[in-house]
Structure formats: C-alpha cells, structure tokens
Write a protein that holds these residues in place. Structure first.
Motif, short mmCIF file in Angstrom:
data_model
loop_
_atom_site.label_atom_id
_atom_site.label_comp_id
_atom_site.label_asym_id
_atom_site.label_seq_id
_atom_site.Cartn_x
_atom_site.Cartn_y
_atom_site.Cartn_z
N HIS A 167 21.43 -21.18 15.89
CA HIS A 167 22.37 -20.14 15.45
C HIS A 167 23.53 -20.18 16.73
CE1 HIS A 167 19.29 -18.14 18.18
NE2 HIS A 167 20.47 -17.48 18.85
N VAL A 169 26.59 -17.54 18.44
CA VAL A 169 26.60 -16.27 18.61
C VAL A 169 27.96 -15.90 19.21
CG1 VAL A 169 25.94 -13.98 19.79
CG2 VAL A 169 24.34 -15.75 19.12
N HIS A 250 26.93 -17.98 23.01
CA HIS A 250 26.05 -18.87 23.10
C HIS A 250 25.61 -19.61 22.03
CE1 HIS A 250 23.04 -15.52 22.14
NE2 HIS A 250 22.23 -16.76 21.60
N ALA A 252 22.36 -21.67 20.17
CA ALA A 252 20.95 -21.81 20.43
C ALA A 252 20.69 -23.21 19.84
CB ALA A 252 20.13 -20.51 19.60
N PHE A 316 17.14 -18.43 27.94
CA PHE A 316 18.61 -18.46 28.20
C PHE A 316 19.14 -19.17 29.36
CE2 PHE A 316 17.08 -15.23 25.27
CZ PHE A 316 17.86 -15.38 24.38
N GLU A 329 21.05 -21.27 24.67
CA GLU A 329 19.69 -20.65 24.46
C GLU A 329 18.91 -22.03 24.11
OE1 GLU A 329 19.35 -17.63 21.41
OE2 GLU A 329 16.99 -17.88 21.33
FE FE2 Z 1 20.49 -16.13 20.54
#
Ligand code: FE2
Length: 361
Positions: A167, A169, A250, A252, A316, A329
């Motif tokens: 994902h 963000v 961020h 991931a 993280f 992440e």
């Molecule tokens: Fe996340």
C-alpha cells in the motif's frame, strides 16, 4: 460490484530527486534493487535523467533535472526528493482519462504517445493531492524495455525478498481526508475498506485520522491520513510543514520473510523505529500464538498485530530523506488483510520520541 475504473495494478512509483544517480545507488545498496534501465544524455535525453530499479514486482523510477531552470527543479526545491507520481497500468488510457475528468478529476497532462523503434506507450495524467499525480499508462503496444528510449541496464542489487507494493499512504491537510476519500470513490471507483479515528490512533500528545481506500479489484490500496487536534504537533503536521503541503508519506513493501528482509536492511544501515521493550512483554497476550520467536522480533523491532483473518508483522523505517517526510514500511502478511491498528499507539510513541529529538513535537 461493478468496477467503474479498472486498474490492472500500480505500474511504478516515480520519484523526483536532486541526484538520480545517487538515489539509485542508495536503493540498490540498501534495499537491494536491481538497476535495470537508464535514460539520459547517452540515450538522447537532453534535459533529465531517469533510472529504473526493480525487485520482485516492484518498479521505481528516479528522475532528476540536469539543466538549470528545469520545471522539475522548482518542485524538488519546494518538497525535497519526493514521490511525484503513482502510475497505474490501465487497459485504455484515453477512456480512463476521459472518464476520470468526467467524474471530477483535474488533468495533470493530456493523453500522449511516446515511442521508439520498439513500439509505443500511451500515457495521461490526473492530479492528486498537492504536486502528486496519477499517471494512467498502457504499454501493450510496446515490445522494448520499460518505456521508449530506456537503455537496458544490468546492475544487480543483493535482493532482500521484497515482492510487491502492499500500500501507499498519503498525508493530507486537516479537514481534507474526506475530500480525498470521496475523490477516490467518485473518480476511481475505490471503496473505503477501513477507517481509524482519533480514538484508535492517538497518544497523550498527538493523534491522526486515517481511511483506507481500495480499488475495484482490491489490488491497489491507499490509506489517507489527516492530522487530528492533539496537545502537541502530530507527525502528520510535521510532514505537511516540512514537505510544504500534502504528499506521499510512506510506501509499504511486502515480503514473505520479514526477519530476513529487516535483518538485511538494518545491516545496510536503514534505521527503523523501535518499539519499547514493554511492547514485546505484552505481545503474547495481545496476539496469541505466532510462528516467530519473540526475542528475534524484539531484537529487530518488528511489530505484530492480529485481526479476524490472521496476523501481520510490520516495521517502519525512519525517513529516508533529509526532511522528515518519506519513509518505508516492511510488511509480512500471514492471513491478516488489515494495517496494524493495534500497533499504532506503540508506534506513535516511538515516532514522538524521534520528533522530540528533532524539536518538532
Ligand atoms: Fe502502512
């Protein structure tokens, strides 16, 4: 449910940086990416350079201006190195662009065809928050490497087992989260899969709100954060101040061996937020039985959370840029499809210790 805006996948994440050669080297040597493509003066690109890096299904591109007065340079001057474009692979660029504009998106750039001897690629762009955009791309008619005029490079990295983007963000301004939630619903047909309010994500000092948006086929997930009022400045406020507006917070990256991945990253100097020892003392009660050795997780700082479907492990990094903006992440899913809600409090206390050191709490 019908998918009103079919997106095959995230094709790549495009960064604007000051020095693409050095960024490529960092991601190669720390994250273990292979440098697989290059475009620059040697290939006929007169104003900018681009490096393509790959690992598993993950593709990232670093672009940098190489002449004074390049429009990219003013954006980098404002934000520092940043994620400028999350590029979607779509079936039909012209249809997607027109549909998005018809549903309220703003154009970043009109559909265009780029080509070389190996064929053509169609691209268009729509504006996201701040200076971030979504390009819509289709390379079904292209037989060459990545994009026209890219030269194939063979500079392998020592991979760390990351396989795909889980994902990505975004941080947006106070009061703007629901605007962008609705934008993803209306324009791209995403749905809101999880919401967190300030009761879920708060510490004594700071809090934030977050909603996770997912695409029609479920392959693309974008959580969106906004700051919430707290006693001190939240990490989202800190981001907005140093970045100069909303942007990608961020990315991931998914692995299926988080201990291996994180050990490698730490050995190569990537720094992570570490949960306090008390976090691991409470872990067995909170998440029940897990396959991993808790002492090993504690030594690396890996966090664990459980939902109805299984559990996940995550960690993280600290920001990878000079400004306290973009971080990474690492996530390992063992059944869980959620995002680590149970870790937020422990994690934010760790972030606040870092903020206090920077004098920005
Ligand atoms: Fe996340």
């Amino acid at each position: 449910m019908q998918d009103i805006f079919p997106i095959r996948k995230i094709d790549h994440i495009h960064h604007y940086v000051n020095n693409a050669r050095q960024s490529a080297y960092y991601y190669q040597h720390v994250f273990g990416f292979n440098i697989t493509g290059y475009r620059g003066l040697e290939t006929g690109s007169r104003d900018q350079v681009d490096y393509l890096l790959e690992q598993g299904d993950i593709k990232i591109v670093f672009s940098a201006p190489i002449r004074p007065g390049h429009p990219m340079a003013s954006k980098i001057c404002e934000h520092g190195d940043f994620v400028q474009d999350i590029v979607f692979d779509v079936d039909d660029v012209d249809w997607a662009y027109k549909a998005a504009l018809g549903r309220g998106a703003q154009s970043a750039y009109e559909p265009k065809t780029i080509e070389d001897d190996n064929g053509s690629v169609r691209m268009a762009g729509i504006k996201l928050y701040g200076d971030t955009i979504h390009s819509l791309m289709n390379r079904d008619k292209f037989k060459g490497h990545f994009l026209p005029n890219f030269r194939r490079e063979n500079q392998p990295g020592d991979g760390i087992g990351i396989m795909e983007i889980d994902h990505c963000v975004g941080n947006v301004e106070l009061g703007k989260m629901n605007f962008w939630v609705k934008w993803y619903e209306d324009v791209l047909g995403f749905r809101n899969m999880i919401s967190f309010d300030d009761k879920d994500i708060s510490t004594e000092f700071t809090s934030l709100m977050s909603k996770v948006m997912t695409s029609g086929n479920g392959r693309v997930k974008f959580p969106i954060n906004e700051p919430a009022a707290g006693k001190k400045k939240s990490q989202i406020d800190e981001y907005l101040e140093f970045f100069g507006g909303p942007g990608v917070q961020h990315v991931a990256l998914r692995t299926d061996d988080i201990i291996h991945t994180v050990s490698r990253l730490q050995a190569r100097g990537l720094e992570f937020l570490m949960a306090p020892r008390s976090y691991y003392d409470m872990l067995p009660d909170r998440v029940g039985k897990i396959d991993e050795d808790i002492e090993e997780l504690a030594a690396l700082g890996i966090l664990v959370d459980r939902d109805d479907e299984g559990y996940l492990l995550q960690i993280f990094s600290k920001p990878v840029t000079d400004r306290p903006t973009l971080f990474y992440e690492i996530i390992h899913r063992k059944g869980a499809k959620s995002f680590g809600k149970g870790n937020f409090k422990a994690l934010f206390e760790a972030i606040e210790r870092e903020q206090a050191l920077r004098g920005t709490l």
